[in-house]
Design an enzyme around this catalytic site. Sequence first.
Site, short mmCIF file in Angstrom:
data_model
loop_
_atom_site.label_atom_id
_atom_site.label_comp_id
_atom_site.label_asym_id
_atom_site.label_seq_id
_atom_site.Cartn_x
_atom_site.Cartn_y
_atom_site.Cartn_z
CD1 TRP A 48 -13.16 -10.39 3.78
CD2 TRP A 48 -13.56 -8.59 4.96
NE1 TRP A 48 -12.67 -10.82 4.77
CE2 TRP A 48 -13.48 -9.73 6.22
CE3 TRP A 48 -14.38 -7.92 5.84
CZ2 TRP A 48 -13.69 -9.97 7.07
CZ3 TRP A 48 -14.63 -8.07 6.72
CH2 TRP A 48 -14.38 -9.60 7.79
CG ASP A 49 -12.54 -2.52 -1.25
OD1 ASP A 49 -12.91 -1.46 -0.74
OD2 ASP A 49 -11.82 -2.62 -2.37
CE1 TYR A 50 -15.61 -7.98 -0.87
CE2 TYR A 50 -16.54 -9.59 1.04
CZ TYR A 50 -16.52 -9.68 -0.32
OH TYR A 50 -15.78 -10.85 -0.74
CG ASP A 51 -16.04 -0.16 -0.66
OD1 ASP A 51 -15.44 1.09 -1.41
OD2 ASP A 51 -16.60 -0.90 -2.63
#
Lengths: 635, 112
Positions: free
Chosen positions: A308-311
């Site tokens: 999710w590109d929840y970095d």
Amino acid sequence: MTRHLSLLSTALLCPGPAQAEQARWDTFNGTLSASKFADVSSFTPDTVPRLERAWEVRTGDVSDGSGELPETVWSATPIYANGTLYLGTPFYRILALDPATGAERWSYDSQSTLETLTQPALKNRGVAYWESGATGPCEKRVYLGTMDAALHAVDADTGTPCAEFGENGVLNVNQWNETNAVFPFSLLQPPTIVGDTILIGWSGMDWEYTVEPPGNLMAVDARTGNLLWDTGFIPAELIPRTGTANIWSSMSADPDLGLVYVPVSSPSPNYWGGNRLEGIPLATSTTAVDIATGEVVWSFQHIRHDIWDYDTPSAPTLVDIRRDGGTVPALVQTTKQGLIFVLDRRTGEPLFPIEERPVPPSDAEGERAAETQPFAAVPPPTVPVEEMPDVWGLSDTLSLGECSKDRETHRYEGLFTPPSVEGTFLWPGTAGANNWGGAAVDPRSGILYVNSSRVVQVLRLIPREDYEREVHDATNGSIEGGNEAGFHAQEGSPYGIELYEWTNSLGLPCWEPPFGTFSAYDLASGERLYEVPFGLTQRWGFYGMRGWGSPTLGGPVVTAGGVVFIGASMDSRVRALDAATGQEVWSDIVAAPSVSIPAVFTHEGVDYVVFTAGGNSILKPQVADQVVAYRLGSP
Amino acid sequence: MLQFSALLLALAGVGLAGYAWLAEGTGVTGTPGALLALIGAVAALAGLAILARTPLTDRHRRLVLALSVLAALLTAVAGWFLMQDALAIVMALLGLSILVIAARPLRRTAVR
């Protein structure tokens, strides 16, 4: 009752007027603890209405992208050290200003290429400062990173390059970019300096390729630039297949424990993980690294198999919190997904229960989403993560039901619904409930302050065979224009992606307001003390209603006088909030959204708050090059 | 007298809208919304100027009055959403003034 007691304790802990002073504000987050607490007591809810502009500077380093130069994005925290205010600019220059007048003492031009090598815009988040304690040339230094992977060191008094650092004052960090080097190590975030060690992460473009440079943390000697150690975050056997899990944001450190706390981002590509099904334990984590050796001491992974590109977007905030009659050295990590993790910073053990909950499976080719994800219910999330916001009646009515129809079309089964070909609602969006601004904490009361965004996006996987045609159709034939239109290739994976905000044809958000909030938490109990809409949206000049709030980028600073300073809002205002209630007590209009962290410090006995107003197209298409300093006027 | 006051209000409205659109630091400098407000204020001023200077039939007079009120009130609303309080107040007063002018009986001597 608890809330009132907590707020009362804040008030009681506030010292008398004009006693405290903040002698330095010398890192991106003010201090290495990333608490963003300024020990300044003159700024109180009663006095800040008297704030007046002390000075204003335009750096000249700005571009809206309409000419030959790419657009600029500027999120620099002004650094106050050595009696001087230091700023990095998106044209990769350093400015040294007189904190009292804004007069330029010196400037340094890195002569860096002004090309968007890894980012959609020219970006800079400021500079770093170091001093040895001795006197003489280059015993005090300012460091500036560039998009093309150079770290410049100059003398803090004169701006002259420090010849012993790297090669004539310039360290080529890209010399260590040896594996899967499809882009340079972009140094957009100033490095973190602990003692004589410079800790360096980098930015890349994990939405474009599958195989990319593996994320690492590099430590170099502050005097020479010699590499001390280099710690990687991806298992060796996976490096030929993936990359990133890098550190693009700021770090915090506890010199007493000898640990640096690094926010490790997601692996590549962002939205498909069939190439890394084995799992990368250090990716999307908060990881504690021994500053002396580079050894990973502990790591806490917020998301298993991030697609999710929840970095991890910000430095964890360090604070000692009350627990069982004593205090525990803790760390607070705010996240893009809106969960707040509070950990013992010695061991990484959670200080509030964390529950592993089942999450929906993926139906994408070659993908296998994690079966469970960690959820922290205490403290409560910064946005409601249990369910995405309802369809906004106003927007739905004006678009004749367009939003309701979308709601039935796209996939959403709660937080961590995997990306899909039919389109998945990404809630919170990839810019995050919380981003690089992180949280502020008052160490005396243990109350945490944080601004949050509520934005819903739609993420659609596009099968590889259809990708070029779809981009071609959407951009009238300009494949290069795909990124601006929300398309990203994820080359080497079976899917490209399209990512966009969930709006109707009129451009209105399809989800119910508020779009942004400001909250306070008591870290001892984990209780949320208040949550209020924050900021104002603005489009074509027209402002939204106050109750709608605004998405935000940039972070808060809390002061000893009980005031929170923050820009961050879409409406190009900088504000002071009453820390006890979150209510606005002062504001001023600046040239663009202030998407940075302000600096609060005491210079020659006068307290200042300084904002940079640089703008960011994520909020709205308005950029600037303004630095504004405020101090209290006469009563 | 009322018509003269309305003209002054309209002039003030044009000035305030122009300032909002052109001056630095208004929060709406150069925005389409501020330009729209300026156009609305100019339209209201033009309507009043026509009423003052041009002999009109009843029908045309009513039409110009209606358009002027509309321009003034919409500009007041725009001013409110642009957070230009002075502009919003001036244009709301202008709208009310024009309504009063419209409600007054005509002196039927000018038009034959």
